[in-house]
Design a protein around this motif. Structure first.
Motif, PDB file in Angstrom:
ATOM      1  N   LYS A  26       0.832  -1.192   0.000  1.00 38.00           N
ATOM      2  CA  LYS A  26       0.000   0.000   0.000  1.00 38.00           C
ATOM      3  C   LYS A  26       0.877   1.255   0.000  1.00 38.00           C
ATOM      4  CE  LYS A  26      -3.960  -2.220   0.425  1.00 38.00           C
ATOM      5  NZ  LYS A  26      -4.997  -2.196  -0.612  1.00 38.00           N
ATOM      6  N   ASP A 101      -3.182   5.333  -0.219  1.00 36.17           N
ATOM      7  CA  ASP A 101      -4.202   4.413   0.297  1.00 36.17           C
ATOM      8  C   ASP A 101      -4.546   4.732   1.744  1.00 36.17           C
ATOM      9  OD1 ASP A 101      -4.410   2.504  -1.995  1.00 36.17           O
ATOM     10  OD2 ASP A 101      -2.290   2.205  -1.547  1.00 36.17           O
ATOM     11  N   LEU A 102      -3.666   5.482   2.407  1.00 37.44           N
ATOM     12  CA  LEU A 102      -3.849   5.801   3.823  1.00 37.44           C
ATOM     13  C   LEU A 102      -2.958   6.986   4.154  1.00 37.44           C
ATOM     14  CD1 LEU A 102      -4.971   4.901   6.690  1.00 37.44           C
ATOM     15  CD2 LEU A 102      -2.858   3.576   6.911  1.00 37.44           C
ATOM     16  N   CYS A 134      -8.527   8.919   0.569  1.00 34.28           N
ATOM     17  CA  CYS A 134      -8.396   7.652   1.297  1.00 34.28           C
ATOM     18  C   CYS A 134      -8.682   7.895   2.772  1.00 34.28           C
ATOM     19  CB  CYS A 134      -6.969   7.115   1.117  1.00 34.28           C
ATOM     20  SG  CYS A 134      -5.718   8.262   1.730  1.00 34.28           S
ATOM     21  N   SER A 201     -12.275  -0.171   5.777  1.00 31.61           N
ATOM     22  CA  SER A 201     -12.237   1.291   5.821  1.00 31.61           C
ATOM     23  C   SER A 201     -13.300   1.895   6.731  1.00 31.61           C
ATOM     24  CB  SER A 201     -12.387   1.865   4.410  1.00 31.61           C
ATOM     25  OG  SER A 201     -13.636   1.490   3.841  1.00 31.61           O
TER      26      SER A 201
END
Length: 432
Positions: A26, A101-102, A134, A201
């Motif tokens: 990720k 993604d984060l 994200c 999520s």
């Protein structure tokens, strides 16, 4: 919940942090605010990189007063910039947020959160926050007076209303001699919560605001003499995950903890430490009233030695041929009885745990269904135990049985993921 007969097949994880969803590489942005806790970001960065993720560190200029640029670059393996005019052809102030993604901000200072609320884009970090779509996690760190100031309280509420995850800070030693709420949670806790969002999520809704939740965790030890005891293999990780997530979902949480694998107390949780099954029984009786939910995740010894020797039992002619045992009280059944008798609020939701093995007379679910009927709790979390299963590991799976006859599989993943699923079911049982 749909009926099922088997838990999902286990899948291997990476680095013990999480399982299948996060075993894929990720893109994680770690933002670092300008506070003394900036040094702890180094452990967060290392945890993510060692788990195989691609990490970009974006500090503020103030953060570089605490930790040098070279340290962040060495730990992440990527260049570190603070301004929007670095590496202009790559348009990093837009691209880093778009591709992430984060995003994890640790520490998140009062100033940084205020700038994020205002939508400022005067450095690379705040610009990245505007382009990120994200999950975004803020881990606040500041003095208690700053954390409790109406401006900060309002900013935290605004960020949460926009879907940002602002985790509750820990209480403890702050800068100088001060102590109180506002301490940065331990790096492992921040990484665990952030990694959970890569698995799921929607795992951190604020759906427990105003609720009081009691969780028990860890194993009990029943002394035989000053050296020996009867115990079990519980690490306490599942119970701690439940307490941690309940607090981060807005609940006031009391954790009654037995022996654990040297786990740090979760942030924003009141912890009561106990040793024996009798200690646990007394603590539950004392603290359970007034709680909306009780989650009995502790591994409680069923028996204790009838006699506890004052000195070590020696080998030789005087050693006993056998050890007499006495059955401990059934704490879970006692809670259900207290609710029935009015000593506990009738609306209190009670969740039990069952560690089971199958044998020639039945499988895990056969024994679990029988246990649910005997105990009378509202939900029963069932784990199949054995080598590499449930105890002393970072992952888990199993089943969730309801008193209404419902059964659902709990998918394989981190213990935080299982905790999130159990809390989902708990929330549904609360009265409106």
């Amino acid at each position: 919940m749909s009926t099922t007969s088997a838990a999902p097949e286990p899948r291997s994880g990476v680095g013990g942090v999480s399982d299948a969803p996060t075993s894929i590489r990720k893109r994680i942005v770690v933002g670092v605010g300008g506070g003394i806790a900036a040094y702890k970001a180094c452990s967060i960065i290392r945890s993510f990189t060692e788990s195989g993720h691609h990490v970009r560190v974006i500090p503020t200029e103030s953060a570089l007063e605490f930790v040098g640029r070279a340290t962040f670059e060495a730990l992440s393996g990527n260049p570190v910039h603070t301004g929007v005019f670095n590496d202009v052809p790559q348009v990093p102030h837009v691209r880093l947020g778009q591709e992430a993604d984060l995003v994890v901000i640790a520490p998140a200072t009062a100033d940084l959160m205020a700038r994020a609320v205002m939508g400022r884009a005067d450095d690379l970090l705040t610009a990245t926050l505007l382009t990120a779509r994200c999950p975004v996690v803020f881990a606040p760190a500041m003095h208690t007076e700053m954390w409790e100031h109406p401006a900060t309280v309002s900013n935290v509420a605004t960020l949460r209303s926009r879907g940002v995850h602002v985790i509750e800070p820990a209480s403890g030693r702050l800068t100088g001699k001060d102590t109180g709420a506002g301490r940065l949670p331990e790096p492992d806790e921040i990484v665990g919560l952030a990694s959970l969002l890569l698995e799921r999520s929607d795992a951190l809704p604020r759906d427990l605001e105003g609720r009081r939740i009691l969780v028990t965790a860890g194993g009990t030890r029943e002394p035989l003499d000053p050296v020996r005891f009867l115990g079990n293999r519980s690490s306490g990780k599942q119970g701690y995950a439940l307490a941690r997530l309940a607090a981060q979902r807005g609940a006031h949480v009391t954790l009654i903890a037995g022996y654990t694998a040297d786990l740090a107390d979760p942030a924003a949780v009141d912890v009561v430490h106990i040793k024996t099954a009798e200690d646990l029984r007394l603590a539950v009786e004392k603290h359970a009233p007034g709680h909306d939910g009780v989650v009995m995740a502790a591994a409680v010894a069923d028996f204790r030695p009838t006699t506890v020797e004052g000195s070590k039992i020696k080998k030789g002619a005087n050693e006993p041929d056998s050890i007499s045992l006495t059955r401990n009280a059934d704490i879970l059944a006692g809670l259900v009885e207290a609710r029935r008798d009015g000593d506990l609020d009738a609306r209190t939701v009670i969740v039990g745990f069952a560690a089971e093995t199958g044998d020639a007379h039945g499988d895990v679910l056969t024994y679990a269904r029988s246990k649910l009927a005997r105990k009378g709790c509202d939900l029963l979390v069932v784990n199949a135990v054995g080598e590499g299963k449930a105890f002393e590991v970072d992952h888990n799976d199993g089943w969730l049985l309801g008193s209404d006859g419902s059964e659902s599989a709990l998918e394989h993943g981190s213990k935080a993921l299982m905790a999130s699923r159990v809390l989902d079911a708990l929330v549904k049982l609360f009265p409106e």
